[in-house]
Motif scaffolding. Structure first.
Motif, short mmCIF file in Angstrom:
data_model
loop_
_atom_site.label_atom_id
_atom_site.label_comp_id
_atom_site.label_asym_id
_atom_site.label_seq_id
_atom_site.Cartn_x
_atom_site.Cartn_y
_atom_site.Cartn_z
N GLY A 146 -9.78 3.77 29.11
CA GLY A 146 -10.42 2.34 29.46
C GLY A 146 -12.02 2.29 29.13
N THR A 147 -12.60 1.28 29.83
CA THR A 147 -14.20 1.35 29.35
C THR A 147 -14.86 1.41 30.79
OG1 THR A 147 -13.93 -1.22 30.40
CG2 THR A 147 -13.11 -1.07 27.95
N ALA A 148 -16.09 1.28 30.58
CA ALA A 148 -16.92 1.71 31.71
C ALA A 148 -16.76 0.54 32.75
CB ALA A 148 -18.50 1.47 31.28
N LEU A 149 -16.63 -0.66 32.60
CA LEU A 149 -16.19 -1.61 33.31
C LEU A 149 -14.92 -1.64 34.12
CD1 LEU A 149 -18.12 -4.54 31.74
CD2 LEU A 149 -18.87 -3.20 33.50
N LYS A 150 -14.00 -1.21 33.09
CA LYS A 150 -12.33 -1.04 33.72
C LYS A 150 -11.81 0.26 33.36
CE LYS A 150 -11.36 -5.92 33.53
NZ LYS A 150 -10.28 -7.04 33.11
N PRO A 151 -12.37 1.35 33.91
CA PRO A 151 -12.11 2.69 33.54
C PRO A 151 -10.08 2.87 34.20
CG PRO A 151 -13.29 2.78 35.61
CD PRO A 151 -13.24 1.33 35.11
N SER B 206 -17.99 21.39 36.33
CA SER B 206 -17.67 20.28 37.68
C SER B 206 -16.92 19.07 36.91
CB SER B 206 -18.75 19.92 38.49
OG SER B 206 -19.60 19.19 37.68
N GLY B 207 -17.10 18.60 35.92
CA GLY B 207 -16.69 17.57 35.31
C GLY B 207 -17.58 16.18 35.63
N LEU B 208 -18.84 16.32 36.02
CA LEU B 208 -19.85 15.57 36.40
C LEU B 208 -20.58 15.59 34.91
CD1 LEU B 208 -21.20 16.83 39.79
CD2 LEU B 208 -19.89 14.84 39.32
N THR B 209 -21.78 14.37 34.83
CA THR B 209 -22.22 14.33 33.71
C THR B 209 -23.52 13.99 33.87
OG1 THR B 209 -22.03 13.63 31.16
CG2 THR B 209 -21.73 11.93 33.16
N TYR B 210 -24.32 13.76 32.72
CA TYR B 210 -25.84 13.17 32.66
C TYR B 210 -25.46 11.59 32.09
CZ TYR B 210 -28.98 16.88 34.10
OH TYR B 210 -29.81 17.64 34.99
N GLY B 211 -26.21 10.52 32.35
CA GLY B 211 -26.51 9.43 31.66
C GLY B 211 -26.87 9.44 30.16
N PHE B 212 -27.97 10.25 30.25
CA PHE B 212 -28.40 10.29 28.99
C PHE B 212 -27.75 10.99 27.69
CE2 PHE B 212 -30.27 14.17 31.07
CZ PHE B 212 -29.74 15.11 30.21
N HIS B 213 -26.61 11.55 28.04
CA HIS B 213 -25.70 12.07 26.89
C HIS B 213 -25.22 11.15 25.80
CE1 HIS B 213 -25.78 15.95 28.39
NE2 HIS B 213 -24.88 15.93 29.41
N HIS B 214 -24.92 9.89 26.26
CA HIS B 214 -24.51 8.76 25.20
C HIS B 214 -23.52 9.33 24.28
CE1 HIS B 214 -27.74 5.78 25.98
NE2 HIS B 214 -28.37 6.85 26.54
N GLN C 113 -17.89 7.96 30.57
CA GLN C 113 -18.36 8.36 31.67
C GLN C 113 -19.94 8.22 31.79
OE1 GLN C 113 -18.52 12.48 32.38
NE2 GLN C 113 -18.13 12.51 34.41
N ASP C 114 -20.71 8.54 30.80
CA ASP C 114 -22.08 8.43 30.48
C ASP C 114 -22.63 7.42 30.73
OD1 ASP C 114 -21.57 11.30 29.78
OD2 ASP C 114 -21.93 10.55 27.64
N GLU C 115 -21.65 6.43 30.09
CA GLU C 115 -21.96 4.82 30.13
C GLU C 115 -22.18 4.39 31.60
OE1 GLU C 115 -20.71 0.44 28.59
OE2 GLU C 115 -19.68 2.32 27.74
N MET C 116 -21.08 5.08 32.43
CA MET C 116 -20.99 4.61 33.86
C MET C 116 -22.11 4.97 34.76
SD MET C 116 -16.90 5.07 34.09
CE MET C 116 -16.52 4.47 35.97
N TYR C 117 -22.31 6.14 34.20
CA TYR C 117 -23.81 6.73 35.09
C TYR C 117 -24.93 5.84 34.93
CZ TYR C 117 -21.94 11.03 36.80
OH TYR C 117 -21.53 12.05 37.66
N LEU D 87 -18.20 8.03 41.33
CA LEU D 87 -17.87 7.94 39.89
C LEU D 87 -16.72 8.94 39.36
CD1 LEU D 87 -21.68 7.29 38.56
CD2 LEU D 87 -19.88 5.61 38.78
N PRO D 88 -16.22 8.40 38.49
CA PRO D 88 -14.88 9.66 38.15
C PRO D 88 -15.60 10.79 37.18
CG PRO D 88 -14.77 7.67 36.61
CD PRO D 88 -15.85 7.29 37.60
#
Length: 401
Positions: free
Chosen positions: A108-113, A132-140, A144-148, A173-174
């Motif tokens: 899916g997308t950041a708006l419709k995952p 853990s499966g977590l992320t950073y928004g700055f990875h791009h 998932q990064d976009e959702m952050y 967040l997933p």
């Protein structure tokens, strides 16, 4: 005549090499310190902590150490582990309920995952080793990064957010993958900092001060510019299109404002002298000058590769743009660990452990050679120049015993 096995003339090459980075404008200024067996064998500095004000880097200059905060948070967590407050296999939802019933991104997308339930819970050890499966928004690099980023989490947190609030936001967040199945650099250490708060009943800054900084004599390490730290804090620079260090007060002033978010993943200010105290504690197996923070066996466990099957970060990790090669590097509980120096393409020792900060700071501890090295500067991002690999080759080529 050598000093602790180092040739002083060869060590002097370090200063000459990195002075060129300042003289041609690539770095504002820097400070480096090399120790062996607890003795400082080389210390040098060059350039400016504030180019515009013509303020030089001095012995007590304060630096934003960003992700060099992570090993301190990991030590804090393992101190509480030693006291029996949790096990490494405990689900973190036991302490932070928002992490119950986590979802994993399937598409899916950041708006419709599109998501599915995670195969298992995030456990404490997953926070410590970034599985853990977590992320950073700055990875791009992923939805998932976009959702952050959409939630306000890229290089920092939304204004006024506390650590507890940010952690709860991330829990909504997933995940990128099922916990424990891949390696991805992330906000996991910030969540670990929140775990320290919940378990200890203290704010992260108070725990650090009472349990780590005061015992080790780290008098200039802080989340805030208390006392005269603000006068000694270096300005922050980014490279322009020609690679010249250019001041950026948008990033720089964050450390001078009101701090509501105590980031165990990247929020500390420190000095070379203070971080040297921390690395000496590590080198000595968890103790320094009579202050024991950790047992020696605990520290050994933290600095062994914990990735399944002895894999390195290339084999087990999500491909990321990084300032150093991940080949031959495993990950322990808070540190990357050299598994194979040949694969890593660098001089050094098996078992050497290390990490760095976003503003090009770095450190490593080499138990085999009894070496600690610290490099401080203020240029964001750390991938701009190959400072860490160049420093390593120059330090080890100066060792002649």
């Amino acid at each position: 005549m050598t000093v602790q096995g180092f040739d002083p003339a060869r060590l002097a090459r370090i200063g000459a090499h990195f002075a060129a980075y300042v003289d041609d404008g690539r770095l504002p200024g820097w400070q480096v310190q090399v120790s062996r067996c607890g003795e400082v064998v080389y210390r040098a500095q060059h350039g400016w902590r504030d180019i515009e004000a013509r303020q030089p880097v001095e012995d007590d200059t304060v630096f934003r150490i960003y992700s060099m905060t992570k090993p301190i948070t990991s030590v804090a967590a393992m101190m509480l582990y030693e006291e029996g407050h949790f096990e490494l296999t405990d689900p973190i939802a036991r302490f932070i309920p928002a992490f119950a019933d986590m979802q994993v991104l399937e598409g899916g997308t950041a708006l419709k995952p599109a998501t599915r339930p995670a195969a298992g819970p995030i456990r404490v050890q997953h926070l410590l080793n970034h599985t853990s499966g977590l992320t950073y928004g700055f990875h791009h690099i992923h939805v998932q990064d976009e959702m952050y980023r959409n939630a306000g989490y890229e290089w920092g947190v939304p204004k006024g957010k506390t650590l507890a609030q940010a952690v709860d936001d991330w829990a909504r967040l997933p995940l990128r993958f099922d916990p424990g199945t891949r390696w991805n650099y992330s906000v996991a250490t910030d969540v670990l900092g929140r775990l320290v708060e919940v378990v200890s009943g203290q704010s992260l800054d108070r725990f650090f001060q009472q349990r780590i900084f005061d015992p080790l004599g780290m008098k200039d390490t802080s989340f805030t510019v208390r006392g005269d730290l603000g006068q000694r804090l270096g300005a922050l620079y980014l490279p322009d299109k020609d690679g010249k260090a250019t001041r950026n007060d948008d990033f720089s002033n964050a450390a001078r404002g009101e701090i509501t978010f105590l980031s165990g993943g990247g929020g500390l200010l420190s000095t070379t002298a203070d971080y040297h105290r921390f690395t000496q504690m590590l080198l000595r197996g968890g103790e320094l000058d009579g202050a024991r923070l950790l047992g020696s066996r605990t520290l050994r466990a933290m600095t062994r590769n914990t990735l399944p099957g002895g894999q390195d970060l290339v084999q087990f990790g999500i491909p990321l743009f990084a300032e150093v090669k991940y080949d031959g590097q495993g990950f322990g509980l808070g540190f990357s660990v050299v598994q194979d120096p040949v694969a890593a393409g660098t001089l050094g020792s098996v078992g050497e452990y290390t990490w760095g900060g976003a503003a090009s700071t770095a450190f490593w501890v080499d138990p085999a050679e009894q070496i600690t090295t610290i490099f401080m500067t203020q240029l964001l991002p750390s991938s701009t120049w190959p400072l860490r690999t160049q420093l390593r080759q120059m330090v080890y080529s100066a060792l002649v015993d």
